[in-house]
Design a protein around this motif. Structure first.
Motif, PDB file in Angstrom:
ATOM      1  N   GLY A   1       0.784  -1.222   0.000  1.00 30.39           N
ATOM      2  CA  GLY A   1       0.000   0.000   0.000  1.00 30.39           C
ATOM      3  C   GLY A   1       0.818   1.275   0.000  1.00 30.39           C
ATOM      4  O   GLY A   1       0.260   2.379  -0.021  1.00 30.39           O
ATOM      5  N   PHE A   2       2.171   1.183   0.016  1.00 33.05           N
ATOM      6  CA  PHE A   2       3.001   2.379  -0.030  1.00 33.05           C
ATOM      7  C   PHE A   2       2.889   3.045  -1.398  1.00 33.05           C
ATOM      8  O   PHE A   2       2.742   2.374  -2.421  1.00 33.05           O
ATOM      9  CB  PHE A   2       4.469   2.032   0.251  1.00 33.05           C
ATOM     10  CG  PHE A   2       4.731   1.650   1.681  1.00 33.05           C
ATOM     11  CD1 PHE A   2       4.680   2.607   2.680  1.00 33.05           C
ATOM     12  CD2 PHE A   2       5.020   0.337   2.028  1.00 33.05           C
ATOM     13  CE1 PHE A   2       4.913   2.266   4.007  1.00 33.05           C
ATOM     14  CE2 PHE A   2       5.253  -0.020   3.349  1.00 33.05           C
ATOM     15  CZ  PHE A   2       5.196   0.948   4.346  1.00 33.05           C
ATOM     16  N   THR A   3       2.976   4.375  -1.413  1.00 26.92           N
ATOM     17  CA  THR A   3       2.865   5.121  -2.667  1.00 26.92           C
ATOM     18  C   THR A   3       4.160   5.858  -2.976  1.00 26.92           C
ATOM     19  O   THR A   3       4.939   6.186  -2.079  1.00 26.92           O
ATOM     20  CB  THR A   3       1.714   6.142  -2.611  1.00 26.92           C
ATOM     21  OG1 THR A   3       1.974   7.078  -1.558  1.00 26.92           O
ATOM     22  CG2 THR A   3       0.387   5.446  -2.375  1.00 26.92           C
ATOM     23  N   SER A   4       4.374   6.120  -4.256  1.00 24.62           N
ATOM     24  CA  SER A   4       5.529   6.890  -4.712  1.00 24.62           C
ATOM     25  C   SER A   4       5.224   7.376  -6.123  1.00 24.62           C
ATOM     26  O   SER A   4       4.115   7.167  -6.633  1.00 24.62           O
ATOM     27  CB  SER A   4       6.807   6.028  -4.698  1.00 24.62           C
ATOM     28  OG  SER A   4       7.937   6.811  -5.056  1.00 24.62           O
ATOM     29  N   LYS A   5       6.215   8.032  -6.749  1.00 29.64           N
ATOM     30  CA  LYS A   5       6.069   8.460  -8.135  1.00 29.64           C
ATOM     31  C   LYS A   5       7.165   7.817  -8.985  1.00 29.64           C
ATOM     32  O   LYS A   5       8.266   7.542  -8.499  1.00 29.64           O
ATOM     33  CB  LYS A   5       6.159   9.987  -8.237  1.00 29.64           C
ATOM     34  CG  LYS A   5       4.945  10.702  -7.678  1.00 29.64           C
ATOM     35  CD  LYS A   5       5.003  12.197  -7.948  1.00 29.64           C
ATOM     36  CE  LYS A   5       3.734  12.890  -7.441  1.00 29.64           C
ATOM     37  NZ  LYS A   5       3.772  14.355  -7.708  1.00 29.64           N
ATOM     38  N   ILE A   6       6.821   7.590 -10.250  1.00 27.12           N
ATOM     39  CA  ILE A   6       7.787   6.964 -11.160  1.00 27.12           C
ATOM     40  C   ILE A   6       8.885   7.971 -11.505  1.00 27.12           C
ATOM     41  O   ILE A   6       8.610   9.065 -11.994  1.00 27.12           O
ATOM     42  CB  ILE A   6       7.090   6.468 -12.443  1.00 27.12           C
ATOM     43  CG1 ILE A   6       6.117   5.341 -12.105  1.00 27.12           C
ATOM     44  CG2 ILE A   6       8.114   5.989 -13.471  1.00 27.12           C
ATOM     45  CD1 ILE A   6       5.319   4.836 -13.293  1.00 27.12           C
ATOM     46  N   LYS A   7      10.113   7.582 -11.234  1.00 26.30           N
ATOM     47  CA  LYS A   7      11.260   8.441 -11.512  1.00 26.30           C
ATOM     48  C   LYS A   7      11.747   8.241 -12.942  1.00 26.30           C
ATOM     49  O   LYS A   7      11.903   9.198 -13.698  1.00 26.30           O
ATOM     50  CB  LYS A   7      12.382   8.137 -10.519  1.00 26.30           C
ATOM     51  CG  LYS A   7      13.599   9.028 -10.641  1.00 26.30           C
ATOM     52  CD  LYS A   7      14.623   8.656  -9.568  1.00 26.30           C
ATOM     53  CE  LYS A   7      15.872   9.517  -9.674  1.00 26.30           C
ATOM     54  NZ  LYS A   7      16.870   9.123  -8.632  1.00 26.30           N
TER      55      LYS A   7
ATOM     56  N   ASP B   1      10.529  -1.007   0.088  1.00 21.18           N
ATOM     57  CA  ASP B   1      10.858  -2.438   0.056  1.00 21.18           C
ATOM     58  C   ASP B   1       9.903  -3.151  -0.900  1.00 21.18           C
ATOM     59  O   ASP B   1       8.729  -3.349  -0.599  1.00 21.18           O
ATOM     60  CB  ASP B   1      10.739  -3.021   1.464  1.00 21.18           C
ATOM     61  CG  ASP B   1      11.165  -4.492   1.501  1.00 21.18           C
ATOM     62  OD1 ASP B   1      11.794  -4.952   0.531  1.00 21.18           O
ATOM     63  OD2 ASP B   1      10.849  -5.170   2.500  1.00 21.18           O
ATOM     64  N   ILE B   2      10.435  -3.520  -2.061  1.00 24.05           N
ATOM     65  CA  ILE B   2       9.642  -4.186  -3.104  1.00 24.05           C
ATOM     66  C   ILE B   2      10.380  -5.440  -3.528  1.00 24.05           C
ATOM     67  O   ILE B   2      11.605  -5.426  -3.680  1.00 24.05           O
ATOM     68  CB  ILE B   2       9.430  -3.262  -4.327  1.00 24.05           C
ATOM     69  CG1 ILE B   2       8.683  -1.988  -3.907  1.00 24.05           C
ATOM     70  CG2 ILE B   2       8.656  -3.987  -5.426  1.00 24.05           C
ATOM     71  CD1 ILE B   2       8.560  -0.959  -5.020  1.00 24.05           C
ATOM     72  N   SER B   3       9.660  -6.527  -3.755  1.00 19.43           N
ATOM     73  CA  SER B   3      10.292  -7.778  -4.184  1.00 19.43           C
ATOM     74  C   SER B   3       9.424  -8.459  -5.242  1.00 19.43           C
ATOM     75  O   SER B   3       8.321  -8.003  -5.557  1.00 19.43           O
ATOM     76  CB  SER B   3      10.501  -8.702  -2.989  1.00 19.43           C
ATOM     77  OG  SER B   3       9.272  -8.977  -2.352  1.00 19.43           O
ATOM     78  N   ARG B   4       9.943  -9.561  -5.777  1.00 20.17           N
ATOM     79  CA  ARG B   4       9.222 -10.316  -6.792  1.00 20.17           C
ATOM     80  C   ARG B   4       7.842 -10.707  -6.270  1.00 20.17           C
ATOM     81  O   ARG B   4       7.685 -11.150  -5.128  1.00 20.17           O
ATOM     82  CB  ARG B   4      10.007 -11.572  -7.174  1.00 20.17           C
ATOM     83  CG  ARG B   4       9.303 -12.461  -8.206  1.00 20.17           C
ATOM     84  CD  ARG B   4      10.123 -13.709  -8.502  1.00 20.17           C
ATOM     85  NE  ARG B   4       9.392 -14.617  -9.368  1.00 20.17           N
ATOM     86  CZ  ARG B   4       9.381 -14.571 -10.692  1.00 20.17           C
ATOM     87  NH1 ARG B   4      10.096 -13.653 -11.309  1.00 20.17           N
ATOM     88  NH2 ARG B   4       8.691 -15.438 -11.409  1.00 20.17           N
TER      89      ARG B   4
END
Length: 428
Positions: free
Chosen positions: A276-282, A309-312
Motif C-alpha cells: 500500500g506504499f505510494t511513490s512516483k515513477i522516476k 521495500d519491493i520484491s518479486r
C-alpha cells in the motif's frame, strides 16, 4: 522481381496484422488435413517440403498428396520420446500473418486445448458432417467461451461424404446454435467444407453453390481483430529487482518486469501492492534507452522516487485504480491432471510473477458439458472437468476478473510433490 519490389513486399508483410487461431475437434474430424490444405492451397509451403510429401504419399500408395503429412513432424517427435502438447504452424498471405495452434483431438488431451487457445483470437471447431455436434464439440466450444475467444468458426467438414447436402449442413448448424445460445460467444460463423478436396478452404466450392458465404482463408484474412490487452487498468507485476554494481549505476534500484496492462508514464503516482506504499515513477528504462511512457506488453525497468521495500510478486498499480488484494478467490477451474483433485489439498498457485501456497477450500459446482447444467455436492475434480471453486492463498494476490484482464485474471495450480501443472483457472 526487382530489389525495390522485394523490399516493398517484405515491408508490407512486416506490417500485416497477426491473427492467432486454434484448431479443435474430435479424433478424425480432419484437423491435420485442413491445416495441410490451408498451407498447400495458400502456397505457404516450400517446394522441397512439397516434393518430400509427394514422394512419401506415393510410397504410401496415395493417388494425390496426403495433406495430413504436413503435420507429421509432430508424430515423428513423439516417436522419438519427445512430448509436444500443442504444435504451432506459421504462415503468411499478402493480407495477414497467422499462427496456428494445432491441438490433439483425443478426449484425454482436451486440457491441451486450454494451452493452445489461451492466446487465440479465433477458434476453428471442426465438426464431421456425418456425426454432427458431439460431446467433444460442446467441450471445445465451452472452453473457447470460458477463455473469451471472440470469434468461433464452425468448420462443417467432410461434406463430400454427405454428397454436399445443404440439409446435412443445416442440421449441424441448428445443433450448434442450440448449444451455443447458452454461451457467451460474440461471433459464431459456419462454413461447410471438404478439407480433403479443398472445397471452401482457400477456394470457393463448386459443389456447394447453395453456400453464399466466404471460404475459410478469406474469412480469416478479413476478420476484425480486437486487442485483448486491457489498456485502462495499469498493472506491473515485479519479476526481479535490479541492483547493478558498476560505474554509473551504484545507486540504481530498478524493478523489472513485463507490463500486464495499461500505460505507465514518468511522474505517475503509483501504489505498491500489497503493502500500500505510494511513490512516483522516476524513470522508465528499456534495454538501451530511457522512455517517457511504457505500455503492455513491454518489458521495462521502473525506478521510483522513494526507497520502498519491493520484491518479486509485488505489483505497481495506479493509485486511483487498484486491483483487489485478496486471499480468497473464486475461479472457474479446468482440471488438467490424470489424478483427481484432493479435498483441501495444498498446491502452489502461480499468478503473474507471484507464487504462493494455496488450498482448494470448496468445490462450488461442476459444469455438465452436454447440458451446461450445474452439478452441486461434488467432492472432487477429474481430468478435463470444469468447475467453479473457492481457493484460499497464504498471502494476498492482486487480481482482476478474467473478463476484465486476461493476464491478472488467470492462474495455474502446481502439485508440489510432482511439480506437475494440475489446473488452469479464470478468476470470476
Amino acid at each position: 522481381m526487382s530489389s525495390n519490389q522485394k523490399k516493398e513486399k517484405i515491408k508490407m508483410l512486416d506490417n500485416n496484422q497477426l491473427l492467432r487461431f486454434t484448431t479443435a475437434g474430435s479424433v478424425d474430424d480432419g484437423k491435420s488435413t485442413l491445416i495441410g490444405r490451408l498451407l498447400y492451397d495458400s502456397k505457404s509451403i516450400f517446394e522441397d517440403q512439397i516434393e518430400s510429401i509427394e514422394k512419401t504419399s506415393k510410397q504410401k500408395g496415395h493417388e494425390g498428396v496426403d495433406l495430413a503429412l504436413f503435420t507429421d513432424g509432430l508424430r515423428d517427435e513423439r516417436e522419438q520420446g519427445i512430448t509436444i502438447d500443442v504444435a504451432y504452424r506459421y504462415f503468411t498471405t499478402p493480407k495477414r500473418k497467422f499462427i496456428i495452434a494445432d491441438t490433439p483431438g483425443h478426449i484425454q488431451y482436451t486440457r491441451n486445448m486450454v494451452t493452445g487457445a489461451s492466446t487465440a483470437n479465433a477458434a476453428l471447431i471442426l465438426v464431421d458432417a456425418r456425426h454432427g455436434v458431439i460431446e467433444q464439440t460442446r467441450r471445445h466450444a465451452f472452453i473457447a467461451s470460458l477463455l473469451q475467444i471472440p470469434h468461433i468458426i464452425v468448420c462443417v467438414n467432410k461434406m463430400d461424404l454427405v454428397d454436399f447436402s445443404e440439409e446435412a449442413y443445416n442440421k449441424v448448424l441448428s445443433q450448434f446454435e442450440e448449444f451455443s445460445s447458452k454461451l457467451l460467444v460474440k461471433d459464431v460463423r459456419f462454413i461447410p467444407m471438404s478439407a480433403l478436396l479443398g472445397d471452401n478452404v482457400v477456394n470457393r466450392s463448386e459443389n456447394m453453390s447453395w453456400y453464399q458465404g466466404a471460404p475459410l482463408l478469406h474469412t480469416l484474412e478479413t476478420m476484425h481483430i480486437s486487442s485483448d490487452v486491457n489498456k485502462v487498468d495499469a498493472r506491473f507485476p515485479v519479476q526481479t529487482v535490479l541492483r547493478p554494481q558498476r560505474e554509473g549505476f551504484i545507486d540504481y534500484r530498478g524493478y523489472a518486469g513485463r507490463i500486464s496492462s495499461g500505460v505507465f508514464r514518468k511522474g505517475d503516482e503509483v501504489t505498491v501492492m500489497p503493502s500500500g506504499f505510494t511513490s512516483k515513477i522516476k524513470t522508465i528504462d528499456a534495454f538501451d534507452k530511457e522512455l517517457d511512457e511504457a505500455f503492455a506488453p513491454m518489458s521495462v525497468s521502473i525506478t521510483l522516487e522513494d526507497d520502498i521495500d519491493i520484491s518479486r510478486g509485488d505489483m505497481l498499480v495506479r493509485s486511483n485504480n487498484k486491483p483487489d488484494a485478496s486471499q480468497d478467490i473464486e475461479v472457474m477451474l479446468c482440471w488438467l491432471n490424470n489424478a483427481p483433485s484432493k479435498p483441501r489439498a495444498k498446491y502452489s498457485i502461480f499468478h503473474t510473477s507471484n507464487q504462493q501456497k494455496a488450498m482448494i477450500k470448496e468445490l462450488v459446482y461442476k459444469i455438465d458439458i452436454n447440458t451446461l447444467q450445474r452439478k452441486e455436492d461434488e467432492a472432487e475434480l477429474k481430468m478435463n472437468e470444469i468447475a467453479k471453486v473457492k481457493i484460499r492463498t497464504t498471502k494476498p494476490l492482486m487480481i482482476d476478473s478474467y473478463r476484465e484482464n486476461r493476464t491478472t485474471g488467470s492462474i495455474i495450480l502446481v502439485d508440489d510433490a510432482t511439480n506437475e501443472t494440475v489446473a488452469a483457472g479464470m478468476i470470476v
